[in-house]
Design an enzyme around this catalytic site. Structure first.
Site, PDB file in Angstrom:
ATOM      1  N   CYS A  18      21.211 -18.774 -54.728  1.00  0.00           N
ATOM      2  CA  CYS A  18      21.689 -20.153 -54.515  1.00  0.00           C
ATOM      3  C   CYS A  18      23.087 -20.381 -55.074  1.00  0.00           C
ATOM      4  O   CYS A  18      23.731 -21.380 -54.741  1.00  0.00           O
ATOM      5  CB  CYS A  18      20.705 -21.150 -55.127  1.00  0.00           C
ATOM      6  SG  CYS A  18      19.085 -21.063 -54.373  1.00  0.00           S
ATOM      7  N   HIS A  59      24.316 -27.971 -56.048  1.00  0.00           N
ATOM      8  CA  HIS A  59      23.363 -27.245 -55.196  1.00  0.00           C
ATOM      9  C   HIS A  59      22.168 -28.158 -54.936  1.00  0.00           C
ATOM     10  O   HIS A  59      21.680 -28.830 -55.853  1.00  0.00           O
ATOM     11  CB  HIS A  59      22.934 -25.970 -55.929  1.00  0.00           C
ATOM     12  CG  HIS A  59      21.793 -25.273 -55.270  1.00  0.00           C
ATOM     13  ND1 HIS A  59      21.801 -24.919 -53.941  1.00  0.00           N
ATOM     14  CD2 HIS A  59      20.596 -24.873 -55.766  1.00  0.00           C
ATOM     15  CE1 HIS A  59      20.664 -24.329 -53.654  1.00  0.00           C
ATOM     16  NE2 HIS A  59      19.914 -24.297 -54.734  1.00  0.00           N
ATOM     17  N   ASN A 103      16.418 -27.051 -49.455  1.00  0.00           N
ATOM     18  CA  ASN A 103      17.263 -26.052 -50.115  1.00  0.00           C
ATOM     19  C   ASN A 103      17.604 -24.943 -49.116  1.00  0.00           C
ATOM     20  O   ASN A 103      16.729 -24.152 -48.749  1.00  0.00           O
ATOM     21  CB  ASN A 103      16.502 -25.497 -51.326  1.00  0.00           C
ATOM     22  CG  ASN A 103      17.307 -24.484 -52.123  1.00  0.00           C
ATOM     23  OD1 ASN A 103      18.350 -24.017 -51.665  1.00  0.00           O
ATOM     24  ND2 ASN A 103      16.817 -24.130 -53.288  1.00  0.00           N
TER      25      ASN A 103
HETATM   26  N1  ACO Z   1       1.857 -30.923 -52.821  1.00  0.00           N
HETATM   27  C1  ACO Z   1       0.979 -31.697 -53.484  1.00  0.00           C
HETATM   28  N2  ACO Z   1       0.650 -31.505 -54.777  1.00  0.00           N
HETATM   29  C2  ACO Z   1       1.235 -30.467 -55.399  1.00  0.00           C
HETATM   30  C3  ACO Z   1       2.153 -29.614 -54.761  1.00  0.00           C
HETATM   31  C4  ACO Z   1       2.448 -29.867 -53.413  1.00  0.00           C
HETATM   32  N3  ACO Z   1       3.331 -29.130 -52.706  1.00  0.00           N
HETATM   33  N4  ACO Z   1       2.566 -28.675 -55.649  1.00  0.00           N
HETATM   34  C5  ACO Z   1       1.937 -28.927 -56.798  1.00  0.00           C
HETATM   35  N5  ACO Z   1       1.119 -30.014 -56.663  1.00  0.00           N
HETATM   36  C6  ACO Z   1       0.288 -30.649 -57.679  1.00  0.00           C
HETATM   37  C7  ACO Z   1      -0.136 -29.674 -58.753  1.00  0.00           C
HETATM   38  O1  ACO Z   1      -1.371 -29.061 -58.433  1.00  0.00           O
HETATM   39  C8  ACO Z   1      -0.256 -30.588 -59.967  1.00  0.00           C
HETATM   40  O2  ACO Z   1      -1.478 -31.293 -59.899  1.00  0.00           O
HETATM   41  P1  ACO Z   1      -2.290 -31.646 -61.240  1.00  0.00           P
HETATM   42  O3  ACO Z   1      -1.378 -32.560 -62.019  1.00  0.00           O
HETATM   43  O4  ACO Z   1      -3.509 -32.311 -60.722  1.00  0.00           O
HETATM   44  O5  ACO Z   1      -2.530 -30.338 -61.920  1.00  0.00           O
HETATM   45  C9  ACO Z   1       0.856 -31.606 -59.754  1.00  0.00           C
HETATM   46  O6  ACO Z   1       1.103 -31.631 -58.342  1.00  0.00           O
HETATM   47  C10 ACO Z   1       2.144 -31.266 -60.474  1.00  0.00           C
HETATM   48  O7  ACO Z   1       2.488 -29.906 -60.179  1.00  0.00           O
HETATM   49  P2  ACO Z   1       3.744 -29.221 -60.802  1.00  0.00           P
HETATM   50  O8  ACO Z   1       3.740 -27.768 -60.430  1.00  0.00           O
HETATM   51  O9  ACO Z   1       3.814 -29.622 -62.239  1.00  0.00           O
HETATM   52  O10 ACO Z   1       4.908 -29.957 -59.988  1.00  0.00           O
HETATM   53  P3  ACO Z   1       6.412 -30.092 -60.369  1.00  0.00           P
HETATM   54  O11 ACO Z   1       6.722 -31.481 -60.704  1.00  0.00           O
HETATM   55  O12 ACO Z   1       6.857 -29.001 -61.313  1.00  0.00           O
HETATM   56  O13 ACO Z   1       7.092 -29.804 -58.962  1.00  0.00           O
HETATM   57  C11 ACO Z   1       8.348 -28.130 -57.804  1.00  0.00           C
HETATM   58  C12 ACO Z   1       6.985 -28.529 -58.357  1.00  0.00           C
HETATM   59  C13 ACO Z   1       8.744 -29.131 -56.737  1.00  0.00           C
HETATM   60  C14 ACO Z   1       8.246 -26.743 -57.184  1.00  0.00           C
HETATM   61  C15 ACO Z   1       9.383 -28.162 -58.969  1.00  0.00           C
HETATM   62  O14 ACO Z   1       8.895 -27.451 -60.063  1.00  0.00           O
HETATM   63  C16 ACO Z   1      10.728 -27.616 -58.570  1.00  0.00           C
HETATM   64  O15 ACO Z   1      11.398 -28.123 -57.694  1.00  0.00           O
HETATM   65  N6  ACO Z   1      11.198 -26.575 -59.267  1.00  0.00           N
HETATM   66  C17 ACO Z   1      12.490 -25.995 -58.990  1.00  0.00           C
HETATM   67  C18 ACO Z   1      12.302 -24.901 -58.047  1.00  0.00           C
HETATM   68  C19 ACO Z   1      13.494 -24.631 -57.185  1.00  0.00           C
HETATM   69  O16 ACO Z   1      14.317 -25.485 -56.931  1.00  0.00           O
HETATM   70  N7  ACO Z   1      13.593 -23.411 -56.679  1.00  0.00           N
HETATM   71  C20 ACO Z   1      14.576 -23.096 -55.696  1.00  0.00           C
HETATM   72  C21 ACO Z   1      15.439 -21.971 -56.022  1.00  0.00           C
HETATM   73  S1  ACO Z   1      16.343 -22.166 -57.491  1.00  0.00           S
HETATM   74  C22 ACO Z   1      17.280 -23.440 -57.277  1.00  0.00           C
HETATM   75  O17 ACO Z   1      17.681 -23.637 -56.165  1.00  0.00           O
HETATM   76  C23 ACO Z   1      17.603 -24.302 -58.415  1.00  0.00           C
END
Ligand code: ACO
Length: 333
Positions: free
Chosen positions: A121, A260, A290
């Site tokens: 990225c 980004h 993304n």
């Molecule tokens: N849909 C519905 N519910 C979901 C989903 C989904 N897609 N994914 C997770 N959940 C649920 C989980 O089971 C959890 O439920 P619970 O509270 O009952 O246990 C709850 O939602 C929270 O899950 P988390 O994993 O804590 O969700 P988080 O807020 O961390 O969001 C995400 C996840 C969107 C992937 C986030 O961590 C993120 O964006 N991280 C950065 C990743 C990224 O950007 N990577 C790209 C490459 S690097 C870069 O570009 C920076």
């Protein structure tokens, strides 16, 4: 080194920009049909409403070619003037030759120095710094820098931790020498400590496709979202403040922040950390998700009517590796 005190004879200026996204949309509603997720959750947690998906049989080079064609339509540039093409991509058409070579062939040019770089990225920022250095060296006059990725080829549609985030696209900028300030500085960093938290394991020499079972999930992009989330905010914020600081500039001097586009919550948190006025941050994540190396050029491309000549623009990115950085430039179109 304090770059502000380093006088440059020649600056690299961005003199044209183009972009392309595929027509096919993958909406949050579409994802509700394949995994246990919903529009409300995705919108609230990521800010993404839909992504664009390139059709089967087409590749990263096809989007890059469209982005360059878009640039040529809108600016007075000639393909035959290009001296070098740098393609930032993590999803090359194939392991060899470089996607840059394939782009040249598709454009019908055979006189340029073309090569790819992979910094996930952060790729566009890495390539922009490299391209600017080539122009500043005065050995290359017209350098095209492309950020392009068909990341959908590596997304497991059943995996809700990644299928919600990623889409395909390409952006391209044209760099030329000028006495006027253009690209000012760039602070790029990387380490291998993030390797376990964000990767596509297969397809290289360690896990070649020829050795994979059909159901091996090494062929898909995988991440620990929480680790990536926190590290992205910290690294991008620090890089922004460091690059401003070493050029004796402050956040008040910045007209536009182009981060980004990975997650709207990451973008908002970086904005807060560096204390930038909210309406100075450019965001288009809702429509494309993304797009890896393409997010920054696409976001600038969509906002060229807002950015005025002479505006100070701060770019920042974070990605696999980990790799990250921030660039400063005066807009020169
Ligand atoms: N849909 C519905 N519910 C979901 C989903 C989904 N897609 N994914 C997770 N959940 C649920 C989980 O089971 C959890 O439920 P619970 O509270 O009952 O246990 C709850 O939602 C929270 O899950 P988390 O994993 O804590 O969700 P988080 O807020 O961390 O969001 C995400 C996840 C969107 C992937 C986030 O961590 C993120 O964006 N991280 C950065 C990743 C990224 O950007 N990577 C790209 C490459 S690097 C870069 O570009 C920076």
């Amino acid at each position: 080194m304090n770059k502000a005190t380093t006088q440059k004879n020649t600056y690299a200026n961005i003199t044209a920009i183009g972009g392309y996204v595929p027509k096919q949309r993958r909406t949050n509603k579409d994802l509700e049909k394949v995994t246990d997720t919903n529009d409300e959750w995705i919108t609230k947690r990521t800010g993404i409403k839909e992504r664009r998906i390139l059709e089967k049989g087409l590749a990263t080079s096809d989007m890059a070619v469209h982005a360059i064609e878009n640039l040529l339509v809108n600016y007075n540039k000639k393909l035959t003037d290009i001296d070098a093409i740098i393609v930032a991509t993590s999803t090359p058409d194939m392991p060899m030759p470089a996607t840059a070579n394939i782009i040249c062939e598709k454009l019908g040019i055979d006189h340029v120095w073309g090569f790819d770089i992979n910094a996930a990225c952060s790729g566009f920022l890495y390539a922009l710094d490299l391209g600017a250095s080539l122009v500043e060296s005065q050995r290359y006059k017209n350098v095209v820098v492309i950020g392009a990725d068909k990341i959908s080829a590596y997304v497991n549609i059943q995996d809700r931790s990644t299928n919600i985030l990623f889409g395909d696209g390409a952006g391209a900028v044209w760099l030329e020498p000028s006495k006027e300030t253009g690209v000012i500085d760039a602070l790029m960093q990387s380490n291998g400590q993030g390797r376990a938290f964000l990767n596509i394991e297969a397809g290289g020499s360690l896990h070649p496709y020829s050795e994979l079972e059909e159901d091996d999930d090494k062929k898909y992009i995988k991440q620990d979202g929480k680790v990536v989330f926190k590290q992205a905010i910290q690294s991008m914020s620090e890089a922004c403040l460091d690059v401003l600081n070493r050029n004796q500039l402050t956040i008040e001097d910045v007209n536009w922040l182009v981060p980004h586009q990975a997650n709207k919550r990451i973008i908002d948190a970086v904005g807060k950390q560096i204390n930038i006025q909210e309406d100075k941050t450019l965001v288009n994540i809702a429509n494309y998700g993304n797009t890896i190396a393409a997010t920054i050029p696409l976001c600038i491309w969509e906002n060229t009517s807002k950015i005025k000549k002479g505006d100070l623009v701060l770019l920042t990115a974070f990605g696999a590796g980990f790799s990250w950085g921030a660039s400063l430039l005066r807009w020169s179109i």
